[in-house]
Design a protein around this motif. Sequence first.
Motif, PDB file in Angstrom:
ATOM      1  N   ARG A  11     -17.525  -6.840   3.722  1.00  0.00           N
ATOM      2  CA  ARG A  11     -16.340  -5.706   3.338  1.00  0.00           C
ATOM      3  C   ARG A  11     -16.454  -6.018   1.659  1.00  0.00           C
ATOM      4  NH1 ARG A  11     -11.171  -5.370   5.145  1.00  0.00           N
ATOM      5  NH2 ARG A  11     -11.362  -3.336   4.298  1.00  0.00           N
ATOM      6  N   ASP A  52       3.728   7.152   6.675  1.00  0.00           N
ATOM      7  CA  ASP A  52       4.366   8.468   7.233  1.00  0.00           C
ATOM      8  C   ASP A  52       5.032   8.440   8.386  1.00  0.00           C
ATOM      9  OD1 ASP A  52       3.948  11.406   6.298  1.00  0.00           O
ATOM     10  OD2 ASP A  52       3.857  11.705   8.809  1.00  0.00           O
ATOM     11  N   LEU A  88     -14.701   4.587   2.230  1.00  0.00           N
ATOM     12  CA  LEU A  88     -13.257   4.268   2.332  1.00  0.00           C
ATOM     13  C   LEU A  88     -12.898   3.098   3.110  1.00  0.00           C
ATOM     14  CD1 LEU A  88      -9.818   5.522   1.729  1.00  0.00           C
ATOM     15  CD2 LEU A  88     -10.571   6.341   4.254  1.00  0.00           C
ATOM     16  N   ILE A  89     -13.565   2.890   4.095  1.00  0.00           N
ATOM     17  CA  ILE A  89     -12.853   2.002   5.226  1.00  0.00           C
ATOM     18  C   ILE A  89     -13.509   0.609   4.870  1.00  0.00           C
ATOM     19  CG2 ILE A  89     -12.243   3.519   6.878  1.00  0.00           C
ATOM     20  CD1 ILE A  89     -14.955   2.796   8.253  1.00  0.00           C
ATOM     21  N   ASN A 106      -5.489   8.923   4.566  1.00  0.00           N
ATOM     22  CA  ASN A 106      -6.361   8.083   5.255  1.00  0.00           C
ATOM     23  C   ASN A 106      -5.776   6.734   5.374  1.00  0.00           C
ATOM     24  OD1 ASN A 106      -8.272   9.995   3.473  1.00  0.00           O
ATOM     25  ND2 ASN A 106      -9.185   9.744   5.349  1.00  0.00           N
ATOM     26  N   TYR A 136       1.862   7.214  -3.342  1.00  0.00           N
ATOM     27  CA  TYR A 136       2.394   8.174  -4.413  1.00  0.00           C
ATOM     28  C   TYR A 136       1.433   8.815  -5.328  1.00  0.00           C
ATOM     29  CZ  TYR A 136       6.133   4.725  -3.437  1.00  0.00           C
ATOM     30  OH  TYR A 136       7.290   3.746  -2.818  1.00  0.00           O
ATOM     31  N   ALA A 181      -9.685  11.256  -3.665  1.00  0.00           N
ATOM     32  CA  ALA A 181      -8.612  11.571  -2.774  1.00  0.00           C
ATOM     33  C   ALA A 181      -7.385  11.078  -3.032  1.00  0.00           C
ATOM     34  CB  ALA A 181      -9.228  10.815  -1.612  1.00  0.00           C
ATOM     35  N   LEU A 182      -7.313  10.093  -4.124  1.00  0.00           N
ATOM     36  CA  LEU A 182      -5.851   9.560  -4.388  1.00  0.00           C
ATOM     37  C   LEU A 182      -5.137  10.581  -5.053  1.00  0.00           C
ATOM     38  CD1 LEU A 182      -7.193   6.136  -6.163  1.00  0.00           C
ATOM     39  CD2 LEU A 182      -6.060   6.540  -3.817  1.00  0.00           C
ATOM     40  N   GLU A 205      -1.103  -1.032  -4.316  1.00  0.00           N
ATOM     41  CA  GLU A 205      -2.299  -0.399  -4.183  1.00  0.00           C
ATOM     42  C   GLU A 205      -2.309   1.025  -3.797  1.00  0.00           C
ATOM     43  OE1 GLU A 205      -4.805  -1.799  -5.552  1.00  0.00           O
ATOM     44  OE2 GLU A 205      -4.014  -3.912  -5.561  1.00  0.00           O
ATOM     45  N   ALA A 206      -2.863   1.880  -4.315  1.00  0.00           N
ATOM     46  CA  ALA A 206      -3.285   3.282  -3.772  1.00  0.00           C
ATOM     47  C   ALA A 206      -3.872   3.502  -3.122  1.00  0.00           C
ATOM     48  CB  ALA A 206      -3.454   4.116  -5.359  1.00  0.00           C
ATOM     49  N   VAL A 207      -3.630   4.206  -1.836  1.00  0.00           N
ATOM     50  CA  VAL A 207      -4.457   4.491  -0.678  1.00  0.00           C
ATOM     51  C   VAL A 207      -4.235   6.081  -0.520  1.00  0.00           C
ATOM     52  CG1 VAL A 207      -4.930   4.185   1.729  1.00  0.00           C
ATOM     53  CG2 VAL A 207      -4.175   2.306   0.266  1.00  0.00           C
ATOM     54  N   PRO A 208      -5.362   6.715  -0.221  1.00  0.00           N
ATOM     55  CA  PRO A 208      -5.277   8.284  -0.119  1.00  0.00           C
ATOM     56  C   PRO A 208      -4.307   8.742   1.097  1.00  0.00           C
ATOM     57  CG  PRO A 208      -7.705   7.913  -0.151  1.00  0.00           C
ATOM     58  CD  PRO A 208      -6.688   6.282  -0.237  1.00  0.00           C
ATOM     59  N   PHE A 209      -3.385   9.337   0.932  1.00  0.00           N
ATOM     60  CA  PHE A 209      -2.550   9.620   1.972  1.00  0.00           C
ATOM     61  C   PHE A 209      -3.035   9.954   3.191  1.00  0.00           C
ATOM     62  CE2 PHE A 209       0.154  12.691   4.298  1.00  0.00           C
ATOM     63  CZ  PHE A 209       1.288  11.966   4.388  1.00  0.00           C
ATOM     64  N   ASP A 243      -7.131  -8.263   6.920  1.00  0.00           N
ATOM     65  CA  ASP A 243      -6.423  -8.230   5.488  1.00  0.00           C
ATOM     66  C   ASP A 243      -5.384  -7.107   5.331  1.00  0.00           C
ATOM     67  OD1 ASP A 243      -8.369  -6.864   5.778  1.00  0.00           O
ATOM     68  OD2 ASP A 243      -9.439  -7.442   3.789  1.00  0.00           O
ATOM     69  N   PRO A 287      -8.046  -1.480  -0.246  1.00  0.00           N
ATOM     70  CA  PRO A 287      -7.308  -0.496  -1.575  1.00  0.00           C
ATOM     71  C   PRO A 287      -7.615  -1.498  -2.833  1.00  0.00           C
ATOM     72  CG  PRO A 287      -6.102  -0.163   0.488  1.00  0.00           C
ATOM     73  CD  PRO A 287      -6.934  -1.388   0.733  1.00  0.00           C
ATOM     74  N   GLN A 309      -7.305   3.100   6.989  1.00  0.00           N
ATOM     75  CA  GLN A 309      -7.378   1.911   6.436  1.00  0.00           C
ATOM     76  C   GLN A 309      -6.396   0.738   6.809  1.00  0.00           C
ATOM     77  OE1 GLN A 309      -9.167   1.037   3.656  1.00  0.00           O
ATOM     78  NE2 GLN A 309      -8.885   2.300   2.031  1.00  0.00           N
ATOM     79  N   THR A 365      -8.436  -2.286   8.434  1.00  0.00           N
ATOM     80  CA  THR A 365      -8.315  -3.766   7.759  1.00  0.00           C
ATOM     81  C   THR A 365      -7.665  -4.808   8.835  1.00  0.00           C
ATOM     82  OG1 THR A 365      -6.387  -2.936   6.890  1.00  0.00           O
ATOM     83  CG2 THR A 365      -8.240  -2.932   5.347  1.00  0.00           C
ATOM     84  N   PHE A 386     -18.887  -0.808  11.261  1.00  0.00           N
ATOM     85  CA  PHE A 386     -17.750  -1.278  10.521  1.00  0.00           C
ATOM     86  C   PHE A 386     -17.724  -2.812  11.231  1.00  0.00           C
ATOM     87  CE2 PHE A 386     -13.606  -3.018  10.000  1.00  0.00           C
ATOM     88  CZ  PHE A 386     -13.300  -2.752   8.702  1.00  0.00           C
ATOM     89  N   TRP A 407       0.939  -1.244  -0.070  1.00  0.00           N
ATOM     90  CA  TRP A 407      -0.060  -0.031  -0.040  1.00  0.00           C
ATOM     91  C   TRP A 407       0.778   1.056  -0.028  1.00  0.00           C
ATOM     92  CZ3 TRP A 407      -4.388  -0.915   4.017  1.00  0.00           C
ATOM     93  CH2 TRP A 407      -5.197  -1.817   3.745  1.00  0.00           C
ATOM     94  N   ARG A 420      -4.715  13.486  -3.811  1.00  0.00           N
ATOM     95  CA  ARG A 420      -4.010  14.359  -2.728  1.00  0.00           C
ATOM     96  C   ARG A 420      -3.002  13.831  -2.037  1.00  0.00           C
ATOM     97  NH1 ARG A 420      -6.217  18.637  -0.260  1.00  0.00           N
ATOM     98  NH2 ARG A 420      -5.441  19.144   1.656  1.00  0.00           N
ATOM     99  N   ILE A 452       4.267   7.091  -9.051  1.00  0.00           N
ATOM    100  CA  ILE A 452       3.806   5.890  -9.451  1.00  0.00           C
ATOM    101  C   ILE A 452       4.600   5.241 -10.935  1.00  0.00           C
ATOM    102  CG2 ILE A 452       1.730   4.531 -10.381  1.00  0.00           C
ATOM    103  CD1 ILE A 452       0.011   5.890  -8.286  1.00  0.00           C
ATOM    104  N   ARG A 456     -14.678   0.636  -5.238  1.00  0.00           N
ATOM    105  CA  ARG A 456     -14.281   1.990  -4.643  1.00  0.00           C
ATOM    106  C   ARG A 456     -15.117   3.269  -5.469  1.00  0.00           C
ATOM    107  NH1 ARG A 456      -7.817   2.669  -4.162  1.00  0.00           N
ATOM    108  NH2 ARG A 456      -8.138   1.489  -5.991  1.00  0.00           N
TER     109      ARG A 456
END
Lengths: 483, 468
Positions: free
Chosen positions: B328, A105, B405-406, A84, A44, B422-423, A78-82, A97, B410, A88, A92, B319, A41, B425, A49, B415
């Motif tokens: 999920r 960070d 999101l949750i 969040n 970028y 948001a990707l 896999e891209a994840v919003p920075f 998973d 990913p 995530q 998970t 959740f 995850w 940002r 990327i 999605r």
Amino acid sequence: MTRVIVQSCICALAAGALVACGGMDLPPRVAEDGAIHLSYWQSYNTEEIRVFDELVARFEAEYAESHPDEPPVVIDSEAVPFDNMDQQISTTAQSGDTPDLVRLDYNKIIMIAYGQVAVPLEEIGNFEALFPDDDMLSLRDRFVGAAYDACLLWRLGERHLYALPEQVTCLALMWNRSLFRARRDAIDAEAQRTGLPLSHERPPRTWEELAALGRALTWEDEGRQRYGFGMRESLWFSLPIHAVHGVEVISQDPETGRLSCNLSSSDRAEVLLARLRDFYLGDESGPGFEGGAWSAGSDRTDRGFENGSYAMVQEGSWQLRRYRDVGLDFGVAPIPCLSDEMAERLGIPPEENIPRTNLGGAGMCVLRTAQLRGVDEQALEFIAWWTSPEIQAEWALALGQIPVTLEAQRMLEDQVDERARAFLELSRSAAPMPRVPNYATLENDIYNTSIQLVYSGDIEPSEALRRIARDVNGEILSLVRER
Amino acid sequence: MSTRTLQSLVLNGLLLVLLFIVLMPLLWMMVTAFKQRGQGMNLQVIPSTEVVVELGPTPVPPDDPGERFAPVVFELPDPDRQWSSVTVAGEMNEWNAQASPMRWINGVWTRTFQDLAPGSYQYKFVADGDGWMGDPGNMTDGDPGANSVIEVGDTPTSNIALSEASRIEGDRLLIDLAAPGLSEPLAEVRQPGGEWVPIVLESDGDRWRGELDIADWDLSATHAIARRLRHTISFSEAWSRTYTIDNFRQILTDPDYPFGTFFLNSLVVATGCGLITVILCLLAGYAFAVKRFWGRDAIFWALFASMLIPGLVFVLPQFAIVNALGWRNSYQGMILPHVANVFGLFLMRQYIRTLPGDLFAAARVDGAGEWQVLRTIVIPLSMPIIVTLFLLTFMMQWSNFLWQLIVNSPDSPLRTLPVGLALFRGQHDVDWELMMSGACFSVVPIAILFIVAQRYFIEGLTAGAVKG
């Protein structure tokens, strides 16, 4: 409030990972296509990327060539919003998973370390084989020190390496040459008045010079207000000036790893806060010159520097390309240090009175999922490859970033311009950032709110420091100590 | 001009200003969506025909005249980027294949050495880590496998014709650029600590050359002199340098950002939530408004009181339930937790209560059952509030970020658009152009829904506003 609730839940959720791991349905070690798939995850941007995909293809080919008897490795990114990534991971972790690898960070690594979601790298079987000449502590010499320190964390009285540095950012002082030239007369007058060696041709070297230059560069320019200096309110953006003044927001006992916040008894911190307040409100030396970049509705430092509202700001290397592209005539300089008198007054020895900066960026961690699947050695091999000097140099060259290894920095020194070189040098004197499990709470809910009250003159610096120390010790560090 | 006309003019003017303020963000979004990458935050809408290119700085030679300081540049053309990495290895770096990575810029791999002593150097390029090859543009005896040789003298050197051979020679700063196709470019160099100084360039074949006397300049504290190049381009070229439709093409075709899928998922989730919410709230609202049963008001007010609890508090238990059910990465996990909408129930109940009781009594006298009453009286008369509730729910779920999101990992193919947006940002920067291109998609369904259902929506919102 929202952030507090979310942040408070993160640790509990992450800790739940262990429970979930017991009964979760993990992907097989080797997939149907005969390859070991490592899920990674990342957050970028699109340019990163592209470069990442190219480099990863090389790793996969090199791995297959060097391990002919083992299944090939495929990195599934896999891209994840920075913003969040931590949410995530914590959610998970509940369902078991989580990925095998994650780019996280620095200030969030401790969260997954305490939640036991991350695996200490030195416990992975091939650690010694991958780094034969180093142990966990000496490996630090290969990397930007502060970045490595951010990955080397205490837990239950022992130090563990939970990540390797993957990206480094830091701040430097950017100064607008055009505005300096435009105020040549005012700067000369201020130099005469203060007796400081000011010049319109160079940036300030001490915070005293910065204050004098700031006053000279604050003026009304044909109906438009310009300010000598702009500074963001966030703790992270003010860490360089903290470091220069010898102030540690969170102190750590080097023997036991015990964390504490001693700001309420710190004379240095009080001087620092009073100085920052005077930058905004003014003092007996003259009116304020800090443009209130921290206050609602003002230009942020990045925009304000670009449009000429602020003559000097602390900004990061990620702005270099943007400022170059808009044709801004600017220079990059080290964060100023203290004058000899001030350093002596604060008890800072001359050899420690040097330009300092802060640290940002991300580390790459191996998560418990990889260990349970039996692919942690492959994951660590990828991290070792990714953080090798050659790959770091390529990555940094292609993207204009700061390499995380010192060897890669040496390889690049004659390949980048003077502005980028200033960042390379500064990164090596970066101070470690506070290592606390919920940094966002420290920054947004505790530190920033108190500091804003100081800036606006509502409370004295000593009162702000007392509040910060009380809240940090009570709301954040108590969580760590209970563990 | 009469007072009435003046009033009308002022009002219309104010309306226009208001409209402009309201539409400004939308216009900015659309303009940014068509901007070239990296220009999103450039607020200049009409492109400028004057171009300023920042050139690399010219290094200032050291004071020691015996020390050589002329850059040596190695270049390897690779317009299609067939290699992912290239290094140069040779006698200058002890044949270390990792020591000198090259940088790919505009179709050419480039590496500069600043400190090579004059002499002859053998070298090779190393592509993708192990592909050793001679320099195709500087082969020895025509043998592509043999070491290439470069002679380093006292002037800038390159293995091919230098595109940039500017340098300082004695008291002169020489500008020497290969810049074919430019019309009347003007070079500028910045005096250390001073102003930009123009240098008029003269054409010499494909090159532009000029020089400046810098004998008076104090270079003692400077390592390099900043330079830039000004030239003018046609408006059509300026336009194409500023605007593009590539952003839309990228978000529609890039497998890392499958916006078509994101859009479809958002549509399914928002529509599904809207429809199920309307059905549940209509039935419950009818029961609470018309039917009499034990504890009716107490239950209603208990439900109503739950609206006082912040929605975020429900996220974690919801959740946990969705996770325990194995929902999920599924539509049911994305939709069902949001369909029990107390606000919708309240809206429906209050509206149905305003319907005349005589209508229900008359229907009963005529022998209508519950279903018939609902179908023939409640639904037709409640259509404005039904449409309003659907629209409100649709909008809320269309922009729902945190839950979607949750509840999706990913790698989930389910999605939605807000998560996709948001990707773009990052930690320090936002890819505004791609984000705004994606956002353009997100406003389309809302706009269509409002246009189609605006009559009902306005009726629904103003219901009860005027007493008849």
